[in-house]
Enzyme design. Structure first.
Site, mmCIF file in Angstrom:
data_model
loop_
_atom_site.group_PDB
_atom_site.id
_atom_site.type_symbol
_atom_site.label_atom_id
_atom_site.label_comp_id
_atom_site.label_asym_id
_atom_site.label_seq_id
_atom_site.Cartn_x
_atom_site.Cartn_y
_atom_site.Cartn_z
ATOM 1 N N LYS A 278 0.812 -1.218 0.000
ATOM 2 C CA LYS A 278 0.000 0.000 0.000
ATOM 3 C C LYS A 278 0.847 1.270 0.000
ATOM 4 O O LYS A 278 0.450 2.281 -0.573
ATOM 5 C CB LYS A 278 -0.935 0.003 1.204
ATOM 6 C CG LYS A 278 -2.028 -1.061 1.156
ATOM 7 C CD LYS A 278 -2.983 -0.882 2.330
ATOM 8 C CE LYS A 278 -3.757 -2.141 2.665
ATOM 9 N NZ LYS A 278 -4.765 -2.515 1.697
ATOM 10 N N GLU B 207 -2.577 6.832 7.965
ATOM 11 C CA GLU B 207 -3.444 7.690 7.166
ATOM 12 C C GLU B 207 -4.325 8.516 8.062
ATOM 13 O O GLU B 207 -4.686 8.082 9.160
ATOM 14 C CB GLU B 207 -4.366 6.831 6.265
ATOM 15 C CG GLU B 207 -3.695 6.333 5.027
ATOM 16 C CD GLU B 207 -4.629 5.513 4.144
ATOM 17 O OE1 GLU B 207 -5.833 5.418 4.428
ATOM 18 O OE2 GLU B 207 -4.122 4.959 3.152
ATOM 19 N N HIS C 123 -14.346 -3.610 8.283
ATOM 20 C CA HIS C 123 -13.622 -3.252 7.057
ATOM 21 C C HIS C 123 -13.805 -4.269 5.947
ATOM 22 O O HIS C 123 -13.031 -4.314 4.999
ATOM 23 C CB HIS C 123 -12.126 -3.063 7.314
ATOM 24 C CG HIS C 123 -11.832 -2.061 8.383
ATOM 25 N ND1 HIS C 123 -12.232 -0.754 8.303
ATOM 26 C CD2 HIS C 123 -11.181 -2.174 9.573
ATOM 27 C CE1 HIS C 123 -11.850 -0.096 9.391
ATOM 28 N NE2 HIS C 123 -11.215 -0.934 10.187
ATOM 29 N N ARG D 175 -7.079 -7.645 -9.710
ATOM 30 C CA ARG D 175 -7.799 -8.892 -9.997
ATOM 31 C C ARG D 175 -9.260 -8.566 -10.277
ATOM 32 O O ARG D 175 -9.678 -7.415 -10.102
ATOM 33 C CB ARG D 175 -7.739 -9.800 -8.766
ATOM 34 C CG ARG D 175 -8.293 -9.091 -7.535
ATOM 35 C CD ARG D 175 -8.311 -9.994 -6.327
ATOM 36 N NE ARG D 175 -8.215 -9.255 -5.082
ATOM 37 C CZ ARG D 175 -9.231 -8.753 -4.398
ATOM 38 N NH1 ARG D 175 -10.454 -8.929 -4.840
ATOM 39 N NH2 ARG D 175 -9.050 -8.081 -3.279
HETATM 40 P P1 ADP Z 1 -13.122 -7.927 -3.062
HETATM 41 O O1 ADP Z 1 -12.681 -8.653 -4.276
HETATM 42 O O2 ADP Z 1 -14.534 -7.541 -3.105
HETATM 43 O O3 ADP Z 1 -12.232 -6.866 -2.518
HETATM 44 P P2 ADP Z 1 -12.481 -9.499 -0.791
HETATM 45 O O4 ADP Z 1 -11.141 -8.896 -0.649
HETATM 46 O O5 ADP Z 1 -13.467 -9.474 0.315
HETATM 47 O O6 ADP Z 1 -13.228 -9.045 -2.062
HETATM 48 O O7 ADP Z 1 -12.416 -10.997 -1.324
HETATM 49 C C1 ADP Z 1 -11.293 -11.694 -1.671
HETATM 50 C C2 ADP Z 1 -11.313 -12.859 -0.714
HETATM 51 O O8 ADP Z 1 -12.217 -13.855 -1.162
HETATM 52 C C3 ADP Z 1 -10.042 -13.598 -0.582
HETATM 53 O O9 ADP Z 1 -9.132 -12.958 0.252
HETATM 54 C C4 ADP Z 1 -10.513 -14.930 0.004
HETATM 55 O O10 ADP Z 1 -10.640 -14.881 1.414
HETATM 56 C C5 ADP Z 1 -11.884 -15.082 -0.558
HETATM 57 N N1 ADP Z 1 -11.955 -16.114 -1.594
HETATM 58 C C6 ADP Z 1 -10.980 -16.592 -2.362
HETATM 59 N N2 ADP Z 1 -11.417 -17.505 -3.209
HETATM 60 C C7 ADP Z 1 -12.718 -17.629 -2.980
HETATM 61 C C8 ADP Z 1 -13.746 -18.430 -3.570
HETATM 62 N N3 ADP Z 1 -13.496 -19.244 -4.559
HETATM 63 N N4 ADP Z 1 -14.996 -18.304 -3.126
HETATM 64 C C9 ADP Z 1 -15.274 -17.462 -2.136
HETATM 65 N N5 ADP Z 1 -14.337 -16.685 -1.556
HETATM 66 C C10 ADP Z 1 -13.074 -16.761 -1.952
HETATM 67 P P1 ADP Z 2 -7.859 -3.856 2.484
HETATM 68 O O1 ADP Z 2 -6.601 -4.115 1.753
HETATM 69 O O2 ADP Z 2 -7.970 -4.652 3.726
HETATM 70 O O3 ADP Z 2 -9.045 -3.906 1.593
HETATM 71 P P2 ADP Z 2 -8.161 -0.949 2.435
HETATM 72 O O4 ADP Z 2 -7.022 -0.019 2.501
HETATM 73 O O5 ADP Z 2 -8.811 -1.146 1.129
HETATM 74 O O6 ADP Z 2 -7.708 -2.335 3.021
HETATM 75 O O7 ADP Z 2 -9.253 -0.491 3.492
HETATM 76 C C1 ADP Z 2 -10.349 -1.302 3.825
HETATM 77 C C2 ADP Z 2 -11.464 -0.450 4.417
HETATM 78 O O8 ADP Z 2 -11.022 0.302 5.553
HETATM 79 C C3 ADP Z 2 -12.023 0.595 3.487
HETATM 80 O O9 ADP Z 2 -12.968 0.066 2.613
HETATM 81 C C4 ADP Z 2 -12.601 1.611 4.449
HETATM 82 O O10 ADP Z 2 -13.847 1.177 4.934
HETATM 83 C C5 ADP Z 2 -11.640 1.580 5.592
HETATM 84 N N1 ADP Z 2 -10.610 2.633 5.446
HETATM 85 C C6 ADP Z 2 -9.431 2.510 4.812
HETATM 86 N N2 ADP Z 2 -8.714 3.640 4.842
HETATM 87 C C7 ADP Z 2 -9.461 4.527 5.524
HETATM 88 C C8 ADP Z 2 -9.266 5.892 5.940
HETATM 89 N N3 ADP Z 2 -8.134 6.556 5.662
HETATM 90 N N4 ADP Z 2 -10.247 6.493 6.641
HETATM 91 C C9 ADP Z 2 -11.374 5.838 6.959
HETATM 92 N N5 ADP Z 2 -11.617 4.552 6.618
HETATM 93 C C10 ADP Z 2 -10.669 3.901 5.915
HETATM 94 MG MG MG Z 3 -9.392 -2.723 -0.029
#
Ligand code: ADP
Ligand code: ADP
Ligand code: MG
Length: 618
Positions: free
Chosen positions: A116, A200, A235, A297
């Protein structure tokens, strides 16, 4: 176009990819672990190879076996799905080095966006607005604290290698920083093998807005508009939608342009998502939306984008990976309608969202909306993988129409004995603030009380259960309900066991239309085991083997139905206790006589106190 495709994933996304591959005439190869042998995706692929045992590290994450399976089956390409190896640059390189087509992001782009902090540096250089904060290499607690103080609280500490909502801590004041940092670093080291963090500014009234982008091998990049994923728990996304409520054309233009710029800056190819955090305390404004991270992805929530654009994103992935240009130019893409997706999980909201595993004896989804699921009735939710059972995707011409459809669909889900968040989802989608578009990432926490179903059955559940066991001579519960209505008027008390407790229910005229099968009642996404009171089923351990009738809970005696010396038959009601608006009848454990009666009407009793004693006959 590629002729064959190995899918290095499982469950719903494997099925999703198979569906499009089949449509395009591409041969599919599933790989699976031994415990997934009987899952639909294994059966639906043209070929399947078992590559290991249950734990993901012994199967779905085994790069060597995936490559061996591809070579054995003559696969031309590998699709990684999401999760697992989808954002693993070494695997992408190994696939390409083996002469296969990688239906994923270019390894260099995965690397550029993998951490990140580095991703944000890169975006700053490209002129994309990023969340204000500290990205430095100096990771000493002293420096980090000083940076947090300078940014101003609240701040968010994030693991640079984080994902899936893990490795994040909100800190509201300087005094709490040290401890939060230490715990965040511990979690980051344990989950990602990398304890580095960034800091952040914590954005107030935050909304998660993300933009679907797509690049091809000829240097074209387009966006397919935004999604709003603000409905999150810890989150993690729970309900996603497209477009974002309250997004005006100018703001959309600015955010989508920033996303295209971000993707172009890393020479992006394939499906990707640029995630932004927006300060929506005023409204959505272009100058208050900042880059957060890129997911290199296809995402879980891609169906809402498909629903509003009419495009098949997996088809786009396969075409682009095959070297074809993007199927559409930017000016050929438009938003049509509104779409929402709810993630149905095997978890129990009533117990703090504990995961629920086991057989799926009942698994029923409503008709009329898109359901992407990896499991089927008769299957199982195992403890080894993600607990997602299905995605319910509703589309409407307008946002209220989509929300209404989603709420009704979630309420109609029937799953048993695995517990799900269906009722929670139905309540969220029907919540007035949600329907009005008043959402931010604090929505679920703020409304938890209204969203999480109670552990005790509601009056509606009790009414439906009582009506369903009314003896009418018919097996069909619907006939039973009609029979009841005919006789309505006279009040009727029915004793019914719901979720292992006995209730005395005064039947009223409005019996909700629940769905009843095999001793389980489904109502508004909730599932309750129920049945007629059985003599062998005395709630709460009320009857000890010696015939002592104990109060199962602290409460008030509201009825004493026997006298000392009475002869009673097994199952006869003896005493009714009431606590917290719940009534429970205590029954005779066997045929016998009442030799002692301590309960008196109106008396308060404590849990475990002796109310009566029965002596066996004979
Ligand atoms: P997004 O793509 O919406 O950001 P997430 O980060 O919540 O979704 O989803 C990715 C996560 O889905 C992976 O980290 C894993 O835990 C889960 N995952 C991976 N493969 C599968 C699968 N075949 N079916 C359901 N969940 C999966
Ligand atoms: P991940 O890799 O786990 O998806 P993200 O950086 O995408 O992590 O953050 C996941 C969630 O955390 C966001 O969708 C939001 O709800 C919250 N979040 C992240 N950064 C901030 C921020 N600077 N201020 C408030 N909420 C945040
Ligand atoms: Mg994220």
């Amino acid at each position: 176009m590629i002729e064959s495709l190995l899918i290095a994933n499982r469950g719903e996304i494997a099925r999703r990819i198979i569906r499009t591959a089949r449509k395009l005439g591409v041969r599919t190869i599933a790989i699976h672990s031994d415990v997934d042998r009987t899952m639909p995706f294994v059966r639906e692929a043209d070929e399947a190879v078992c590559i290991g045992t249950a734990l993901a590290k012994d199967s779905y994450l085994r790069q060597d076996r995936l490559l061996a399976a591809a070579s054995e089956t003559g696969a031309a390409a590998i699709h990684p799905g999401y999760g697992f190896l989808s954002e693993n640059a070494e695997f992408a390189e190994a696939v390409i080095a083996a002469g296969l087509v990688w239906v994923g992001a270019p390894p260099a782009a995965i690397r550029a966006m993998g951490f990140k902090d580095a991703a944000k540096e890169r975006m700053i250089a490209a002129g994309v607005p990023v969340t204000p904060g500290y990205l430095g290499a100096d990771q000493s607690p002293h420096r980090l604290q000083a940076e947090a103080d300078a940014i101003g609280y609240p701040v968010l500490i994030k693991a640079v290698a984080g994902g899936g909502g893990k490795g994040m801590r909100r800190v509201d004041e300087a005094g709490a920083f040290g401890e939060a940092l230490a715990s965040c670093q511990r979690e980051a080291a344990a989950s990602f093998g990398d304890e580095r963090v960034l800091i952040e500014k914590y954005i107030l009234a935050p909304r998660h807005i993300e933009v679907q982008v797509f690049g091809d091998t000829r240097g074209n990049v387009v966006h397919l508009f935004e999604r709003d994923c603000s409905l999150q728990r810890r989150h993690q996304k729970v309900i996603e939608e497209a477009p974002a409520p309250g997004m005006d054309a100018a703001t959309r233009e600015a955010v989508c342009a920033a996303a295209v710029k971000a993707a172009a800056a890393v020479d992006y190819v394939g499906a990707g998502t640029i995630e932004f955090i927006a300060d929506a305390s005023d409204r959505l404004r272009a100058d208050r939306i900042w880059f957060m991270e890129m997911n290199t992805r296809l995402q879980v929530e891609h169906p809402v984008t498909e629903a509003i654009t009419g495009q098949d994103l997996v088809e786009w992935q396969i075409r682009v990976a095959s070297g074809e240009p993007l199927p559409r130019r930017q000016d050929q893409l438009a938003i049509d309608g509104w779409a929402m997706e709810a993630r149905l999980y095997a978890e129990n909201p009533a117990t703090g969202f504990l995961p629920s595993t086991g057989p799926l004896e009942t698994l029923h989804f409503p008709h009329g909306i898109r359901i992407d699921s990896g499991v089927e009735q008769g299957g199982e939710v195992t403890p080894y993988y993600d607990p997602m059972i299905a995605k319910l995707i509703a589309r409407g011409r307008t946002r209220p129409e989509a929300a209404g459809k989603l709420a009704r669909a979630c309420a109609k889900v029937r799953v048993w004995p695995v517990r799900t968040n269906a009722a929670f989802l139905a309540r969220a989608a029907a919540h007035p603030d949600f329907v009005a578009g008043r959402i931010d990432t604090g929505f679920i926490e703020r409304h938890a009380e209204a969203l999480i179903p109670a552990t005790e059955p509601s009056e509606a559940v009790l009414q439906a259960a009582a009506a369903a066991i009314l003896p009418t001579g018919a097996d069909d519960p619907w006939t039973a309900l009609r029979g009841f209505r005919v006789n309505a008027g006279a009040s009727r008390q029915i004793q019914v066991v719901v979720a292992d407790r006995t209730y005395l229910v005064e039947l009223t005229d409005d019996v909700p239309a629940a769905h009843v099968t095999d001793g389980v009642l489904f109502l508004n996404g909730e599932a309750w085991p129920f049945g007629p009171d059985r003599a062998d089923h005395v709630a709460g351990g009320a009857a000890a083997g010696d015939g002592a009738i104990l109060s199962p809970m602290p409460g008030r005696v509201i009825a004493v139905l026997v006298k000392e010396g009475d002869a009673v038959a097994k199952g006869d009601r003896l005493v009714v206790i009431e606590a917290m608006k719940m009534e429970q009848a205590l029954l005779a454990p066997f045929d016998g006589n009442v030799i002692e009666l301590k309960a008196s009407e109106g008396a308060q009793v404590s849990e475990g106190s002796v109310l009566a004693r029965i002596e066996a006959q004979g």
